[in-house]
Design an enzyme around this catalytic site. Sequence first.
Site, short mmCIF file in Angstrom:
data_model
loop_
_atom_site.label_atom_id
_atom_site.label_comp_id
_atom_site.label_asym_id
_atom_site.label_seq_id
_atom_site.Cartn_x
_atom_site.Cartn_y
_atom_site.Cartn_z
N ASP A 58 -2.67 8.08 -1.92
CA ASP A 58 -4.02 8.68 -2.00
C ASP A 58 -4.40 9.35 -0.62
O ASP A 58 -3.68 9.38 0.30
CB ASP A 58 -5.09 7.72 -2.17
CG ASP A 58 -5.24 6.77 -1.29
OD1 ASP A 58 -4.08 6.58 -0.46
OD2 ASP A 58 -6.34 6.07 -0.98
N CYS A 103 -7.86 -27.54 12.46
CA CYS A 103 -9.05 -28.19 12.69
C CYS A 103 -8.86 -29.74 12.51
O CYS A 103 -9.79 -30.34 13.28
CB CYS A 103 -10.06 -27.72 11.51
SG CYS A 103 -10.69 -25.82 11.86
N HIS A 163 -6.05 -20.89 11.18
CA HIS A 163 -7.48 -21.29 10.80
C HIS A 163 -8.27 -20.32 10.19
O HIS A 163 -8.77 -20.38 9.17
CB HIS A 163 -8.31 -21.63 11.97
CG HIS A 163 -9.86 -21.84 11.71
ND1 HIS A 163 -10.21 -22.73 11.10
CD2 HIS A 163 -10.67 -20.88 11.87
CE1 HIS A 163 -11.71 -22.53 10.60
NE2 HIS A 163 -11.99 -21.13 11.18
N ASP A 181 -8.02 -7.16 0.43
CA ASP A 181 -7.19 -7.55 1.72
C ASP A 181 -8.07 -7.10 2.85
O ASP A 181 -8.89 -6.27 2.80
CB ASP A 181 -5.91 -6.68 1.63
CG ASP A 181 -6.34 -5.18 1.78
OD1 ASP A 181 -6.85 -4.34 1.14
OD2 ASP A 181 -5.95 -4.60 3.21
N PHE A 185 -3.24 5.59 3.50
CA PHE A 185 -4.43 5.15 4.70
C PHE A 185 -3.75 5.30 5.86
O PHE A 185 -4.32 5.61 6.87
CB PHE A 185 -4.93 3.78 4.28
CG PHE A 185 -5.89 3.52 5.01
CD1 PHE A 185 -7.23 3.93 4.93
CD2 PHE A 185 -5.78 2.58 5.97
CE1 PHE A 185 -8.09 3.80 5.78
CE2 PHE A 185 -6.76 2.09 6.91
CZ PHE A 185 -8.01 2.62 6.88
N GLY A 236 -11.06 4.11 0.49
CA GLY A 236 -11.62 4.88 1.48
C GLY A 236 -13.18 4.40 1.83
O GLY A 236 -14.07 4.86 2.29
N CYS A 261 -13.85 -27.57 7.75
CA CYS A 261 -12.74 -26.94 7.38
C CYS A 261 -11.46 -28.05 7.59
O CYS A 261 -11.69 -28.76 8.46
CB CYS A 261 -12.26 -25.87 8.50
SG CYS A 261 -10.59 -25.05 8.08
N ASP A 288 0.85 -1.10 0.00
CA ASP A 288 0.04 0.00 0.16
C ASP A 288 0.78 1.35 0.01
O ASP A 288 2.12 1.08 0.16
CB ASP A 288 -1.01 0.05 1.14
CG ASP A 288 -0.16 0.26 2.60
OD1 ASP A 288 0.79 0.19 2.62
OD2 ASP A 288 -0.87 0.15 3.35
N CYS A 296 -7.97 -27.35 7.36
CA CYS A 296 -6.98 -26.75 7.86
C CYS A 296 -6.43 -27.82 8.87
O CYS A 296 -7.14 -28.59 9.44
CB CYS A 296 -6.97 -25.43 8.25
SG CYS A 296 -7.29 -25.15 9.92
ZN LIG Z 1 -9.62 -24.63 10.11
#
Ligand SMILES: [Zn+2]
Length: 399
Positions: free
Chosen positions: A149, A329, A355, A286, A99, A236, A324, A95, A326
């Site tokens: 900006d 989990c 997670h 993001d 901001f 913004g 999930c 960025d 992952c």
């Molecule tokens: Zn997970």
Amino acid sequence: MSKPPISFEILSKDGETRAGLLTTRRGIIETPVFMPVGTAGTVKGMRFEVLEDELDARIILGNTYHLWLRPGVEVIRKCGGLHRFVGWERALLTDSGGFQVWSLGALRKITEEGTQFRSHLDGSLQFLSPEISMEVQAALGSEIVMAFDECAAGDAPPEVSRQSMELTARWASRSRARFDSLQSDSSDEGRTEATHEISGAQALFGIVQGGAHLDLRRESLNRTTEIGFDGYAIGGLSVGEEKGAMWRVVSDLAPALPAAQPRYLMGVGTPEDLVEAVAHGIDMFDCVLPTRNGRTGQAFTSRGKVNVKNAQWASDSMPLDDSCGCSVCKRYSRAYLRHLIVSGEMLASILLTHHNLAFFLDTMRRVRQSIRSGDFINFRREFTEGLNAYEQDKALSNT
Ligand SMILES: [Zn+2]
């Protein structure tokens, strides 16, 4: 004609929704994509090998403001740019710092030239301008550079939003000019060899501002596309405006952004926000939510957001989210995760962040698949209904 720094190919389109391939000098990114936020050269609590190997994040975000103040441009240049400094080989978007400086509130002073502010680290007086932001981002060597900006508050009146939008347009021209001269004098630390498709240079994205005012947003869009950028962002939003105002801007503006280039909605949002914005034609996101909330004990799941500290989880042997896949989990129970949080163990932040990022990235994977198979509308409905499951359970148990 010279080669572009990135190429963007749309593979499937369904209404405004699109799935594509964004080719950068450090890898190909399937879109729509969620970019984990690596504020100060680290996605807090995550090792880069885990982000690459298990979560398959293709692009992450770095913050110019933070890295410029610490460790500083000289250190990063000496270490060969941000990729080499932190050990991340894949694509980076940085960025502009605009901001972050804006978020300092009363600590900053904006002039035509740039923004003067006091560092949040030591209170020292600092100055950031479009030119300095481009120089820092060249030293960082990110694949995608953001124009510098100015952001107006979400509830700012039209005259304040107009001044801010006009300043952003002038700063966008100055960003473009300084960026181009830096590219031609080899200041870009991340430069690679050209391929048959792309140049190996950095890409520059413009940012559309204008607060909650649709006429200002349209004017900002025209002024930004007149200058010409490799991609376009909506900035913004999610800065204190009411949610309805955000969606009015996104639904009006996103389809009007140049169709052949990537569209990036900055700083948004929750899982349901991502899916909703994809429906309006956004390609890139993001947000700090999965990482920040992971550190405060909040988990995003397919059944909604949960506070893992709640006593109801104290002896629950189920995984955080049984749909999930992952590694958190697969191995750990809700009871154990709650115990770690309540005990203040650092592993709690690490596992919940892991997670949460896995959930965000997997959601985007499923979004892409559904667009490619022409099933996005069904996916969107089922996903959004799923997110309300815990709330519905609560409502039922109260009746
Ligand atoms: Zn997970």
